[in-house]
Scaffold this motif. Sequence first.
Motif, PDB file in Angstrom:
ATOM      1  N   TRP A   1      -9.810 -36.209  15.670  1.00  0.00           N
ATOM      2  CA  TRP A   1     -10.745 -36.771  14.699  1.00  0.00           C
ATOM      3  C   TRP A   1     -10.482 -36.208  13.313  1.00  0.00           C
ATOM      4  O   TRP A   1     -10.470 -36.943  12.325  1.00  0.00           O
ATOM      5  CB  TRP A   1     -12.180 -36.445  15.116  1.00  0.00           C
ATOM      6  CG  TRP A   1     -12.737 -37.350  16.160  1.00  0.00           C
ATOM      7  CD1 TRP A   1     -12.039 -37.962  17.167  1.00  0.00           C
ATOM      8  CD2 TRP A   1     -14.089 -37.744  16.305  1.00  0.00           C
ATOM      9  NE1 TRP A   1     -12.894 -38.698  17.943  1.00  0.00           N
ATOM     10  CE2 TRP A   1     -14.171 -38.583  17.443  1.00  0.00           C
ATOM     11  CE3 TRP A   1     -15.254 -37.456  15.604  1.00  0.00           C
ATOM     12  CZ2 TRP A   1     -15.358 -39.149  17.872  1.00  0.00           C
ATOM     13  CZ3 TRP A   1     -16.451 -38.017  16.033  1.00  0.00           C
ATOM     14  CH2 TRP A   1     -16.495 -38.862  17.151  1.00  0.00           C
ATOM     15  N   LEU A   2     -10.302 -34.895  13.255  1.00  0.00           N
ATOM     16  CA  LEU A   2     -10.049 -34.244  11.975  1.00  0.00           C
ATOM     17  C   LEU A   2      -8.766 -34.783  11.346  1.00  0.00           C
ATOM     18  O   LEU A   2      -8.699 -35.028  10.134  1.00  0.00           O
ATOM     19  CB  LEU A   2      -9.948 -32.730  12.174  1.00  0.00           C
ATOM     20  CG  LEU A   2      -9.869 -31.878  10.914  1.00  0.00           C
ATOM     21  CD1 LEU A   2     -11.041 -32.146   9.994  1.00  0.00           C
ATOM     22  CD2 LEU A   2      -9.818 -30.406  11.268  1.00  0.00           C
ATOM     23  N   GLU A   3      -7.747 -34.990  12.176  1.00  0.00           N
ATOM     24  CA  GLU A   3      -6.485 -35.541  11.687  1.00  0.00           C
ATOM     25  C   GLU A   3      -6.695 -36.951  11.125  1.00  0.00           C
ATOM     26  O   GLU A   3      -6.166 -37.292  10.066  1.00  0.00           O
ATOM     27  CB  GLU A   3      -5.454 -35.562  12.819  1.00  0.00           C
ATOM     28  CG  GLU A   3      -4.992 -34.167  13.248  1.00  0.00           C
ATOM     29  CD  GLU A   3      -4.184 -34.180  14.531  1.00  0.00           C
ATOM     30  OE1 GLU A   3      -4.040 -35.268  15.137  1.00  0.00           O
ATOM     31  OE2 GLU A   3      -3.716 -33.111  14.950  1.00  0.00           O
ATOM     32  N   ILE A   4      -7.488 -37.775  11.834  1.00  0.00           N
ATOM     33  CA  ILE A   4      -7.757 -39.138  11.376  1.00  0.00           C
ATOM     34  C   ILE A   4      -8.490 -39.128  10.037  1.00  0.00           C
ATOM     35  O   ILE A   4      -8.162 -39.884   9.118  1.00  0.00           O
ATOM     36  CB  ILE A   4      -8.575 -39.918  12.431  1.00  0.00           C
ATOM     37  CG1 ILE A   4      -7.706 -40.214  13.664  1.00  0.00           C
ATOM     38  CG2 ILE A   4      -9.114 -41.229  11.853  1.00  0.00           C
ATOM     39  CD1 ILE A   4      -8.480 -40.739  14.862  1.00  0.00           C
ATOM     40  N   ILE A   5      -9.479 -38.248   9.916  1.00  0.00           N
ATOM     41  CA  ILE A   5     -10.260 -38.146   8.671  1.00  0.00           C
ATOM     42  C   ILE A   5      -9.347 -37.823   7.495  1.00  0.00           C
ATOM     43  O   ILE A   5      -9.350 -38.512   6.469  1.00  0.00           O
ATOM     44  CB  ILE A   5     -11.362 -37.070   8.818  1.00  0.00           C
ATOM     45  CG1 ILE A   5     -12.458 -37.561   9.765  1.00  0.00           C
ATOM     46  CG2 ILE A   5     -11.953 -36.706   7.451  1.00  0.00           C
ATOM     47  CD1 ILE A   5     -13.418 -36.481  10.228  1.00  0.00           C
ATOM     48  N   ILE A   6      -8.547 -36.767   7.643  1.00  0.00           N
ATOM     49  CA  ILE A   6      -7.692 -36.319   6.538  1.00  0.00           C
ATOM     50  C   ILE A   6      -6.581 -37.326   6.252  1.00  0.00           C
ATOM     51  O   ILE A   6      -6.278 -37.619   5.093  1.00  0.00           O
ATOM     52  CB  ILE A   6      -7.101 -34.924   6.848  1.00  0.00           C
ATOM     53  CG1 ILE A   6      -8.241 -33.899   6.978  1.00  0.00           C
ATOM     54  CG2 ILE A   6      -6.128 -34.478   5.751  1.00  0.00           C
ATOM     55  CD1 ILE A   6      -7.796 -32.533   7.441  1.00  0.00           C
ATOM     56  N   GLN A   7      -5.990 -37.891   7.306  1.00  0.00           N
ATOM     57  CA  GLN A   7      -4.895 -38.853   7.112  1.00  0.00           C
ATOM     58  C   GLN A   7      -5.378 -40.110   6.401  1.00  0.00           C
ATOM     59  O   GLN A   7      -4.675 -40.649   5.535  1.00  0.00           O
ATOM     60  CB  GLN A   7      -4.281 -39.215   8.467  1.00  0.00           C
ATOM     61  CG  GLN A   7      -3.401 -38.117   9.046  1.00  0.00           C
ATOM     62  CD  GLN A   7      -2.969 -38.406  10.467  1.00  0.00           C
ATOM     63  OE1 GLN A   7      -2.974 -39.559  10.906  1.00  0.00           O
ATOM     64  NE2 GLN A   7      -2.588 -37.374  11.200  1.00  0.00           N
ATOM     65  N   ASN A   8      -6.579 -40.585   6.736  1.00  0.00           N
ATOM     66  CA  ASN A   8      -7.119 -41.786   6.089  1.00  0.00           C
ATOM     67  C   ASN A   8      -7.313 -41.563   4.596  1.00  0.00           C
ATOM     68  O   ASN A   8      -6.957 -42.418   3.777  1.00  0.00           O
ATOM     69  CB  ASN A   8      -8.455 -42.183   6.730  1.00  0.00           C
ATOM     70  CG  ASN A   8      -8.300 -43.234   7.809  1.00  0.00           C
ATOM     71  OD1 ASN A   8      -7.889 -44.352   7.550  1.00  0.00           O
ATOM     72  ND2 ASN A   8      -8.617 -42.859   9.031  1.00  0.00           N
TER      73      ASN A   8
END
Length: 225
Positions: free
Chosen positions: A113-120
């Motif tokens: 989730w954290l990766e998705i947040i930052i990548q977006n």
Amino acid sequence: SNASHELKTPLTIISGFLETISLKRFKNETQLFYFIDIIEKEVNRLKKLVYDLLSLATLENTYMQINRIEELSTKKIILNLQKIFSELILEKNLKVTWNYEDKEIFINFKKEWLEIIIQNIFENSIKYTPEYGAIDVKIYIENFKMIVVISDTGIGIAKENQNKIFERFYREDLSHSKAIEGTGLGLSIVKHMLDLVQGEIYLESEINIGSKFIVEIPISSIKNI
């Protein structure tokens, strides 16, 4: 209604160009490959849209199933960003500055989730920053929160639209941003995820100057502090 419209547009384009090809209404091989290239882009757009819609639809269920603490490295987050977006950064000749505290931290939700947040957020900065622009990424720990700050020298967001960018399917109606690809769901997913984990996101932006996104995410503990 919005989802139907977003799905209908690429399907109409794909259908139209497939009919043109099947009826051999192209002048030469160059034009044929141009049509195929458009079809491929629209197929990828559909895939991304379906993926984003599924992500939104399953967020609550996924979160309710999580009952474990996960460990992650701030350094690995940065290295992952560099790996995923290296080609896009080079394509646009962007100057990206990376600043981070090298920490091992623990969170009580899926690290994906954290990766998705930052990548977006980072992907948006790349999309809306003109060629030869600059992006600054900072990650640090403060008061048992992980703070992520992503600043860019992009086209910026008008003050009256800054609250709207987290709405589903919202995209700024600007002449210079219409050609930028996207589903209008990325920041909606980010906001929804942060709401579920008691995180916060703040925006500072000015037209033709740039944008700064500040994300605060609660952490359970810090390793070797």
